[in-house]
Design a protein around this motif. Sequence first.
Motif, PDB file in Angstrom:
ATOM      1  N   THR A 126       0.829  -1.204   0.000  1.00 61.39           N
ATOM      2  CA  THR A 126       0.000   0.000   0.000  1.00 61.39           C
ATOM      3  C   THR A 126       0.863   1.255   0.000  1.00 61.39           C
ATOM      4  N   SER A 185       0.227   5.082   0.462  1.00 63.51           N
ATOM      5  CA  SER A 185      -0.772   6.093   0.812  1.00 63.51           C
ATOM      6  C   SER A 185      -0.144   7.422   1.238  1.00 63.51           C
ATOM      7  N   GLU A 186       1.193   7.522   1.130  1.00 63.56           N
ATOM      8  CA  GLU A 186       1.868   8.793   1.373  1.00 63.56           C
ATOM      9  C   GLU A 186       2.235   9.379   0.008  1.00 63.56           C
ATOM     10  N   ASN A 240       2.088   8.709  -5.259  1.00 61.47           N
ATOM     11  CA  ASN A 240       2.096   8.091  -3.934  1.00 61.47           C
ATOM     12  C   ASN A 240       3.332   7.249  -3.663  1.00 61.47           C
ATOM     13  N   ARG A 251      -1.057   8.241  -9.189  1.00 58.81           N
ATOM     14  CA  ARG A 251      -2.434   7.873  -8.852  1.00 58.81           C
ATOM     15  C   ARG A 251      -3.501   8.543  -9.722  1.00 58.81           C
ATOM     16  N   GLY A 308      -3.269  10.316  -0.487  1.00 58.11           N
ATOM     17  CA  GLY A 308      -3.592   9.042   0.159  1.00 58.11           C
ATOM     18  C   GLY A 308      -5.034   8.857   0.549  1.00 58.11           C
ATOM     19  N   GLU A 309      -5.869   9.883   0.348  1.00 63.17           N
ATOM     20  CA  GLU A 309      -7.273   9.781   0.758  1.00 63.17           C
ATOM     21  C   GLU A 309      -7.993   8.686  -0.040  1.00 63.17           C
ATOM     22  N   ILE A 311      -7.283   5.508  -0.082  1.00 62.30           N
ATOM     23  CA  ILE A 311      -6.456   4.336  -0.393  1.00 62.30           C
ATOM     24  C   ILE A 311      -6.523   3.334   0.749  1.00 62.30           C
TER      25      ILE A 311
END
Length: 323
Positions: free
Chosen positions: A92, A94-95, A113, A175, A320-321, A323
């Motif tokens: 993952t 997400s940053e 990301n 993304r 990251g919102e 994810i």
Amino acid sequence: KMQKNLLKTLKIKIKIKQKTRNQKQKNNNFNQKISMSNKYLLDNIKKLREMTGVGFNDCKLALDETNGDLEKSVEFLRKKGIAKASKKMSRTASEGLALVKEEEGQISLIEINTETDFVAKNQDFINFCKELSEINFATKGDLNKINDTKMKNGILVKDNLVNLIAKIGEKITIRRSNFFDNAKGLNFAYVHSAIEKGIGKIISVVKLDGVSSGKNDEIGSKIAMHIAALNPLALDKDNIDKTIIDKEMEIIKAEITNAGKPDEMAEKISKGKISKFLNDNSLLNQLWIMDPKKKVSEVLKENSLDKQLKILDFVRYKVGEGI
């Protein structure tokens, strides 16, 4: 007879000494070759590391596999990097960073990301993102075109991405992207807590119609700031996705049922709560962040001059919102 034996012994000793000298010479030559070979290998490892940014052991392995050929070693490492990258892609990310570019009234946004905030602060990653933001603007936010565009080093974006993943050791993804042209209305952007110009974790863009440049254009930046802070889901209540509304209604009803409220009261409470949810999440009905006594729709009317101010479009990125 004794003299003959003595001469024979001397000849044997001379031969042994000669063999010893020859062997020493061979050993010296062998050691010199090893030394030269090691120096050549170390120099090539150093060159390969500079070319690829990959670690010592991987570079040595690549050179061993390709008999010291630097070009083939780079290709070998790229293939190895692709293998590494494919394993990392299941993790993952997400940053990362969101970037905005403004030019001649047009605006582009892009989000890239990473797995950790530490890598998001890495200068190689930041430089990659900056160049990607330029390409995103040039391709008008088309992700397919972005991936197949050559970067300054002559390598495609998608291949540079693989190389960066292999070098940094984390999953990195491009993304999403958006592009706002200047065909109709004026565009305004806001970057929350920018780490550099146009780079941050939250970015919003809004397109307004009815703005008179130099007269009421300040309202555009303020609305962009409002969007960044309050994260509206849609422009008006009717534009909110029905699946989101149904899910919220399900949560509200479960909450009321668990509270033990009677059915007739539950129906009234649920209608009130869903109405508040719709107002809180539609931009025009939200309370104005700079004056909570007013709604955004009222602020638009107040700031209209020759023409009624209208919000034509908007978008908000938070890294990251979702994810």
